[in-house]
Scaffold this motif. Sequence first.
Motif, mmCIF file in Angstrom:
data_model
loop_
_atom_site.group_PDB
_atom_site.id
_atom_site.type_symbol
_atom_site.label_atom_id
_atom_site.label_comp_id
_atom_site.label_asym_id
_atom_site.label_seq_id
_atom_site.Cartn_x
_atom_site.Cartn_y
_atom_site.Cartn_z
ATOM 1 N N ALA A 84 0.820 -1.217 0.000
ATOM 2 C CA ALA A 84 0.000 0.000 0.000
ATOM 3 C C ALA A 84 0.847 1.257 0.000
ATOM 4 C CB ALA A 84 -0.920 0.008 1.218
ATOM 5 N N ASP A 85 2.086 1.156 0.501
ATOM 6 C CA ASP A 85 2.983 2.313 0.528
ATOM 7 C C ASP A 85 3.944 2.323 -0.657
ATOM 8 O OD1 ASP A 85 1.974 3.386 2.938
ATOM 9 O OD2 ASP A 85 3.144 1.958 4.100
ATOM 10 N N ILE A 86 4.353 1.136 -1.112
ATOM 11 C CA ILE A 86 5.315 1.056 -2.218
ATOM 12 C C ILE A 86 4.678 1.411 -3.556
ATOM 13 C CG2 ILE A 86 6.776 -0.494 -3.570
ATOM 14 C CD1 ILE A 86 8.030 0.213 -0.939
ATOM 15 N N SER A 87 3.511 0.835 -3.848
ATOM 16 C CA SER A 87 2.885 1.008 -5.167
ATOM 17 C C SER A 87 2.663 2.466 -5.561
ATOM 18 C CB SER A 87 1.569 0.237 -5.226
ATOM 19 O OG SER A 87 1.803 -1.151 -5.109
ATOM 20 N N PRO A 88 2.132 3.320 -4.661
ATOM 21 C CA PRO A 88 1.907 4.715 -5.063
ATOM 22 C C PRO A 88 3.193 5.490 -5.310
ATOM 23 C CG PRO A 88 0.591 4.145 -3.129
ATOM 24 C CD PRO A 88 1.588 3.059 -3.310
ATOM 25 N N VAL A 89 4.321 4.942 -4.857
ATOM 26 C CA VAL A 89 5.604 5.628 -5.052
ATOM 27 C C VAL A 89 6.307 5.131 -6.309
ATOM 28 C CG1 VAL A 89 7.905 6.033 -4.074
ATOM 29 C CG2 VAL A 89 5.898 6.057 -2.582
ATOM 30 N N ILE A 90 6.399 3.822 -6.457
ATOM 31 C CA ILE A 90 7.201 3.265 -7.548
ATOM 32 C C ILE A 90 6.548 3.457 -8.915
ATOM 33 C CG2 ILE A 90 6.280 0.905 -7.485
ATOM 34 C CD1 ILE A 90 9.221 -0.041 -7.823
ATOM 35 N N GLY A 91 5.224 3.409 -8.974
ATOM 36 C CA GLY A 91 4.540 3.583 -10.261
ATOM 37 C C GLY A 91 4.847 4.935 -10.896
ATOM 38 N N PRO A 92 4.599 6.040 -10.187
ATOM 39 C CA PRO A 92 4.906 7.362 -10.747
ATOM 40 C C PRO A 92 6.397 7.555 -11.040
ATOM 41 C CG PRO A 92 3.362 7.574 -8.941
ATOM 42 C CD PRO A 92 3.818 6.145 -8.937
ATOM 43 N N LEU A 93 7.271 6.929 -10.237
ATOM 44 C CA LEU A 93 8.708 7.061 -10.498
ATOM 45 C C LEU A 93 9.059 6.478 -11.857
ATOM 46 C CD1 LEU A 93 10.369 6.167 -7.049
ATOM 47 C CD2 LEU A 93 10.299 8.414 -8.167
ATOM 48 N N TYR A 94 8.540 5.299 -12.147
ATOM 49 C CA TYR A 94 8.835 4.678 -13.439
ATOM 50 C C TYR A 94 8.207 5.449 -14.597
ATOM 51 C CZ TYR A 94 11.508 0.535 -12.254
ATOM 52 O OH TYR A 94 12.513 -0.308 -11.870
ATOM 53 N N GLU A 95 7.024 5.966 -14.375
ATOM 54 C CA GLU A 95 6.371 6.749 -15.429
ATOM 55 C C GLU A 95 7.204 7.981 -15.772
ATOM 56 O OE1 GLU A 95 2.062 8.934 -16.299
ATOM 57 O OE2 GLU A 95 2.332 7.671 -14.536
ATOM 58 N N ALA B 108 15.390 3.914 4.699
ATOM 59 C CA ALA B 108 15.543 5.353 4.486
ATOM 60 C C ALA B 108 16.399 6.005 5.574
ATOM 61 C CB ALA B 108 14.174 6.025 4.427
ATOM 62 N N GLY B 109 16.655 5.277 6.651
ATOM 63 C CA GLY B 109 17.518 5.806 7.701
ATOM 64 C C GLY B 109 16.841 6.800 8.619
ATOM 65 N N ARG B 110 15.532 6.800 8.640
ATOM 66 C CA ARG B 110 14.802 7.748 9.480
ATOM 67 C C ARG B 110 14.371 7.142 10.814
ATOM 68 N NH1 ARG B 110 10.634 10.466 5.036
ATOM 69 N NH2 ARG B 110 12.214 11.486 3.738
ATOM 70 N N GLY B 111 14.557 5.839 10.948
ATOM 71 C CA GLY B 111 14.171 5.176 12.176
ATOM 72 C C GLY B 111 12.688 4.947 12.334
ATOM 73 N N ASP B 112 11.920 5.136 11.261
ATOM 74 C CA ASP B 112 10.466 4.982 11.344
ATOM 75 C C ASP B 112 9.938 3.888 10.428
ATOM 76 O OD1 ASP B 112 10.945 6.183 8.929
ATOM 77 O OD2 ASP B 112 9.657 7.928 9.253
ATOM 78 N N GLY B 113 10.854 3.072 9.890
ATOM 79 C CA GLY B 113 10.449 1.999 8.998
ATOM 80 C C GLY B 113 10.262 2.415 7.555
ATOM 81 N N SER B 114 10.506 3.676 7.246
ATOM 82 C CA SER B 114 10.346 4.141 5.868
ATOM 83 C C SER B 114 11.437 3.553 4.972
ATOM 84 C CB SER B 114 10.370 5.672 5.801
ATOM 85 O OG SER B 114 11.554 6.192 6.367
ATOM 86 N N VAL B 115 11.133 3.479 3.698
ATOM 87 C CA VAL B 115 11.993 2.797 2.726
ATOM 88 C C VAL B 115 12.295 3.722 1.556
ATOM 89 C CG1 VAL B 115 12.127 0.860 1.106
ATOM 90 C CG2 VAL B 115 11.066 0.537 3.349
ATOM 91 N N CYS B 116 13.548 3.712 1.130
ATOM 92 C CA CYS B 116 13.937 4.446 -0.076
ATOM 93 C C CYS B 116 13.712 3.530 -1.272
ATOM 94 C CB CYS B 116 15.395 4.882 -0.002
ATOM 95 S SG CYS B 116 15.884 5.956 -1.371
ATOM 96 N N VAL B 117 12.869 3.973 -2.177
ATOM 97 C CA VAL B 117 12.508 3.191 -3.364
ATOM 98 C C VAL B 117 13.305 3.694 -4.552
ATOM 99 C CG1 VAL B 117 10.622 2.520 -4.898
ATOM 100 C CG2 VAL B 117 10.178 2.903 -2.460
ATOM 101 N N HIS B 118 14.056 2.814 -5.190
ATOM 102 C CA HIS B 118 14.852 3.175 -6.364
ATOM 103 C C HIS B 118 14.239 2.511 -7.594
ATOM 104 C CE1 HIS B 118 18.236 4.741 -3.894
ATOM 105 N NE2 HIS B 118 17.867 3.784 -3.054
#
Length: 273
Positions: free
Chosen positions: A144-155, A179-189
């Motif tokens: 639910a968090d990855i899809s809204p980020v990675i789709g627009p990045l590839y587009e 992501a190194g924020r200590g909150d479980g966030s992820v850097c998507v490449h």
Amino acid sequence: MFAIGDFARHGRVSVRMLRHYDAVGLLRPARVDPHSGYRYYEAAQLARLNRVIALKELGFTLEQVGAILDEQVGAEELRGMLRLRQAELETAAAEAAARLARVGARLRAIESEGRMSTQDVVVKRIPAVRIAELSGIAASFGPADISPVIGPLYEELCGRLEAAGVKEFGPGIAYYEDAGRGDGSVCVHAGMSVPEGTVVEGVEVHVLPGIEEAATVVHRGSMDDILPTAQTLAGWIDTNGYASAGYARELYLECPEDTSRWVTELQEPVTRG
């Protein structure tokens, strides 16, 4: 004038509802026959009925509806309130659809437990590759968090590559890191393999290091259904004495318009446990 049944039909409401509105003083009949007690309404009263129904749909109580109407809410203000409520309902519907999709994915994972073969898991070395990439932050590694980020990045990435005249690029390679924020966030490449010498404004081009030892498996189908494949890979890693050494990369081998026909290789770095 209209008898109550006819007025109900034109207002698309029930006679019972009109009687209730009369009882609470929200919409009185224009005339009541003193002998029969029959209620009669004027066509002009449809405007008030429309406002009553609209305000109810906004979530107001009948008491609140009456107070609002007594303050003479204008049509423009009411339209604004309805647009706001419409946006809220659309958001809620989208969130419900997303939750339903996630439940479906978990259900498919549960149903496939013990059924998916691990014979197709292969441990191999992944070579380094030159990629052009854009990155973003997702709140977690959940779909639910990855899809809204990675789709627009590839587009956006594909659009920039095409605009820069890069004719040969792909397949796509996605990789992840904390992501190194200590909150479980992820850097998507979101990356695309590109030829040497590729330069695109606003896009990072670099060599993605290889993986000395990766447990890999091919997933066939939509990425929405990746969970059973990913968990089968995890089971194989654990059962065969390996330990995960990071997030799995995703190598998009085939990406036709029909996402059910996608072919994706998961490449999870491993070490001997």
